[in-house]
Design an enzyme around this catalytic site. Structure first.
Site, PDB file in Angstrom:
ATOM      1  N   GLU B 193       2.761  36.924 -62.391  1.00  0.00           N
ATOM      2  CA  GLU B 193       2.594  38.276 -61.399  1.00  0.00           C
ATOM      3  C   GLU B 193       2.026  39.475 -61.953  1.00  0.00           C
ATOM      4  OE1 GLU B 193       5.584  35.751 -61.924  1.00  0.00           O
ATOM      5  OE2 GLU B 193       5.051  34.621 -60.056  1.00  0.00           O
ATOM      6  N   HIS B 262      16.837  33.977 -56.189  1.00  0.00           N
ATOM      7  CA  HIS B 262      15.697  33.610 -55.316  1.00  0.00           C
ATOM      8  C   HIS B 262      15.788  34.622 -54.454  1.00  0.00           C
ATOM      9  CE1 HIS B 262      14.312  31.432 -58.225  1.00  0.00           C
ATOM     10  NE2 HIS B 262      13.143  31.544 -57.396  1.00  0.00           N
TER      11      HIS B 262
END
Lengths: 329, 459
Positions: B193, B262
């Site tokens: 990322e 998450h």
């Protein structure tokens, strides 16, 4: 480093050598002046001088063509001058004035020139590496043959995002040249104290990226290596790594007392490896220029730098309205 | 002893699915691990394996049936020599078959007939659409259509991210885009990322218009330096010379029982940063109109989606030039007693609460902010001046929330109109727990909103 080389037969023309001499001298005199203005309180914050490393950017710019891009870290004044940005605009940015490249809103570490394809000027160590690969991604996508010179230091070479970028640059065959300016010290930490790797460019081998180490104090060696890298890159062979073995004479920033190295070490580099002296010797000993010729150039550069300093003092501070502009396009 | 084979949950957010295909027939002997059926979830078409050995006694759900609820018996497995009639009557199955006749609300292929009645029945109103024809689509389909239309319109728009291409999108948002636009414009990245966000920012400076898909915004934490330091600040730092025309998008906030790392809402984080624009759509119309506007915008746009909303259906204008301007909130429901301000999935909770409140004679106005930077203060203030009460609703953490910011703005600009303090309903000040009951407590609920409204109404 090896002892001072004897005068060799230069493999460059008189005009080329004079050009390199002039460009390197401009950077050095400009930086000296910037240091002086910092001492006078006209330049604030961080100011990272490029003195000692001039051959790297001048040699690589000699291998570039119009359209090629460059992006670097916060030690960026030399890169800007080498790619043809106006010293007045650079110095006025250092003093935080409206005549600066970023209207005084960027500062020493954040300058840009769309016209000269200079994409900063980045203060987060290593961040410019994927940014440079992204510029190369755009060129490849758009189908031109431009390359992007992505400069970073030996310190940034330990950032994870460098290796994330190596992986994608090679995977996608991006036309990017990674230029590691290894000046021996990441702020105050020597390369020996930060890594066991024998060399930094060789880390690219893990990703299949070609590279080499180059004498970054020799502008002709830099240019030759740059031409080789650029040719490979433009031919679609993907990224290339050049590790420039160089040295900064000044501290990391203006506030660095540089206690991590000896005065003798710096003096030895200055007297034996100085990039500008090297070209000066080639010109004089090769009979390509006289002492007077070079003195005339020195004088010209000094005048140009003084002019930029005057401009940077005379240019007004940005008007208060500038606080609120350029946040959104 | 006969065993019922139940409709499995094959993703964290799956509540129902389509039994796409049976790969066995009645009378077949099956082994443990053998593939019994293909089941289409809200994310993908999955193979469903047998756990137990046996003989297929009866298939209870016909293939092609959509809307089969998780845990519904779909087949009966018998032992050798055992007959199907020995099995208990599958009384649940009949109800399921009836339910399954309702149109699919999750089918991404949109092969099912238009599920307009379902939309109405589920109570997701959409009173804020412009005049003109609409069609029903899921948030997922709306996002995909927005990207596809903008990629057709501008050859320099491209999508990059993990699993966006060959996998067809971790959440099926980019399904079909690789086929239409090719690998040059639908770029699968390694799991990296920080690196690919930086590459995308550089590409935006080089003349392209990247759409970066984060598999979730939780993973964008690795890339946040490039989002903020490289993308958001460069226009300013360059004195206006170069900006970053790009979109960072992906699911944000809690999904269902995916745990603390998450399940975080980043709305307030990104909304704090000058140089970014921040969208958080609720409906499919929001998703389409805002994403198209985001892709066309010359600034870096954070586009916060919600996994639970992906499968929900709404009416969306068919006009290909339908976009939603940033900084324009939508009044989802008019009311006179209290103003509920929310965004993203919070709007669903606010609407549900408003419905409840109406039964008690409290008329709540529900405002869907749609963009958090810029924020449409005018619409909020005008509503508060009318209702004199305000409750904000969001999923994020309480400290430094969007609600905090709105409460302070209302206090500074409409103090004299307030009849009660502004209450900020937020997620709890805890990392998201995994346990089902604790997760429910951690999240904002319509009941909490209703209680907050009653409190500001002194009821």
């Amino acid at each position: 480093m090896a002892a001072k080389k004897p005068a060799e037969r230069p493999n460059a023309s008189k005009d080329e050598l004079l050009k390199y001499y002039r460009e390197m001298l401009l950077i050095r005199r400009f930086e000296e002046k910037a240091g002086q203005l910092y001492g006078m309180g006209l330049i604030g914050g961080f100011c990272h001088l490029y003195i000692g490393q001039e051959a790297v950017v001048v040699g690589l710019e000699a291998a570039a063509k119009e359209g090629d891009k460059r992006v670097t870290s916060y030690r960026d004044h030399g890169h800007m001058l080498a790619c043809g940005m106006d010293p007045k605009g650079v110095m006025a940015e250092l003093t935080g004035r409206i005549g600066g490249y970023s209207k005084g809103k960027g500062g020493s570490m954040h300058m840009f020139s769309k016209e000269k394809h200079f994409y900063g000027g980045h203060g987060i160590v290593g961040a410019q590496v994927p940014l440079g690969a992204g510029l190369a991604f755009a060129d490849k996508y758009l189908g031109n043959d431009n390359v992007t010179f992505t400069y970073f230091g030996d310190g940034a070479a330990n950032q994870g995002q460098v290796y994330e970028t190596y992986n994608m640059a090679q995977l996608w065959n991006l036309p990017v040249i990674f230029v590691i300016e290894n000046n021996g010290y990441a702020m105050g930490t020597s390369v020996k104290r930060s890594t066991k790797s024998p060399s930094l460019w060789e880390r690219g081998a893990a990703y299949g990226i070609k590279g080499e180490a180059v004498d970054g104090m020799d502008v002709l060696a830099v240019k030759a290596a740059g031409e080789k890298a650029v040719a490979a890159c433009r031919a679609g062979e993907g990224p290339y790594i050049l590790e420039m073995m160089t040295y900064r004479y000044r501290g990391h920033s203006m506030s660095d007392p540089a206690k991590y190295r000896t005065r003798e070490e710096v003096e030895k580099m200055r007297s034996e490896k100085d990039a500008i002296e090297h070209v000066r010797d080639l010109l004089l000993q090769g009979g390509l220029a006289s002492d007077d010729d070079l003195k005339a150039i020195d004088k010209e550069i000094k005048a140009q730098v003084n002019e930029s300093a005057e401009f940077s003092k005379d240019s007004p501070e940005p008007p208060v309205e500038e606080l609120w502009t350029d946040i959104y396009a | 002893m006969a065993t019922e084979v139940l409709m499995p949950a094959l993703s964290p957010t799956m509540e129902e699915g389509t039994l796409a295909k049976w790969l066995v027939k009645e009378g077949d002997a099956v082994k443990s691990g053998q593939i019994l059926a293909e089941i289409e979830t809200d994310k993908a078409t999955m193979e469903f394996e047998a756990v137990d050995e046996g003989i297929i006694g009866k298939l209870l759900i016909a293939e092609g049936t959509a809307g089969v609820k998780v845990n519904t018996p779909i087949a009966v497995l018998v032992e050798d020599g055992e007959s199907v009639s020995d099995t208990p009557a599958p009384k649940v199955a009949e109800a399921v078959m009836a339910a399954a006749e309702a149109p699919a609300s999750v089918s991404a292929q949109a092969a099912a007939p238009a599920p307009a009645p379902v939309v109405a029945a589920k109570g997701w109103p959409h009173a804020d659409l412009p005049e003109g024809p609409t069609k029903t689509m899921t948030v997922r389909e709306a996002l995909r259509e927005a990207m596809a239309e903008e990629m057709r319109r501008d050859p320099n728009v491209f999508l990059m991210g993990e699993e966006v291409g060959e996998y067809q999108g971790a959440y099926k948002i980019s399904q079909g885009l690789l086929d239409e636009f090719g690998a040059k414009r639908v770029v699968d990245t390694p799991i990296t990322e920080h690196g690919f966000a930086g590459i995308a920012v550089g590409a935006s400076w080089g003349g392209l218009r990247p759409i970066v898909e984060f598999m979730t915004f939780n993973f964008a934490m690795q890339a946040i330096d490039h989002i903020i330091n490289s993308a958001a600040k460069t226009l300013y730092m360059s004195g206006g010379q170069m900006g970053s025309p790009m979109v960072f998008r992906g699911p944000n906030g809690a999904a269902a029982r995916v745990g603390a790392q998450h399940s975080q809402d980043y709305a307030a984080w990104y909304a704090a940063i000058p140089g970014l624009k921040v969208c958080m759509p609720y409906s499919a119309a929001d998703a389409k109109g805002l994403l198209k506007a985001a892709i066309r915008d010359p600034n870096p746009v954070i586009f916060l989606e919600n996994e639970i909303l992906y499968g929900r259906s709404f009416e969306v204008p068919t006009d290909p030039d339908f976009t939603i301007p940033f900084g324009k909130a939508s009044v989802m429901r008019e009311g006179t007693d209290v103003t509920l301000v929310s965004f993203g999935i919070g709007v669903a909770h606010a609407l549900a609460s408003a419905e409840e409140l109406a039964k008690d004679g409290i008329s709540a106005e529900v405002i869907n902010l749609r963009t958090l930077r810029p924020i449409d203060y005018d619409t909020v203030l005008a509503s508060v001046q009318k209702t004199n009460r305000c409750v904000t609703v969001e999923e994020g953490f309480p400290v430094g929330s969007i609600g905090d910011h709105l409460a302070s703005t209302i206090m500074q600009r409409a103090f004299d109109y307030l009849d009660a303090p502004v209450i900020t309903c937020t997620g709890k000040d805890v990392p998201m727990p995994y346990a089902a009951n604790l997760e429910k407590f951690a999240l904002i609920t319509p009941a909490e909103i209703t209680a907050a409204v009653k409190s500001v109404c002194y009821r």
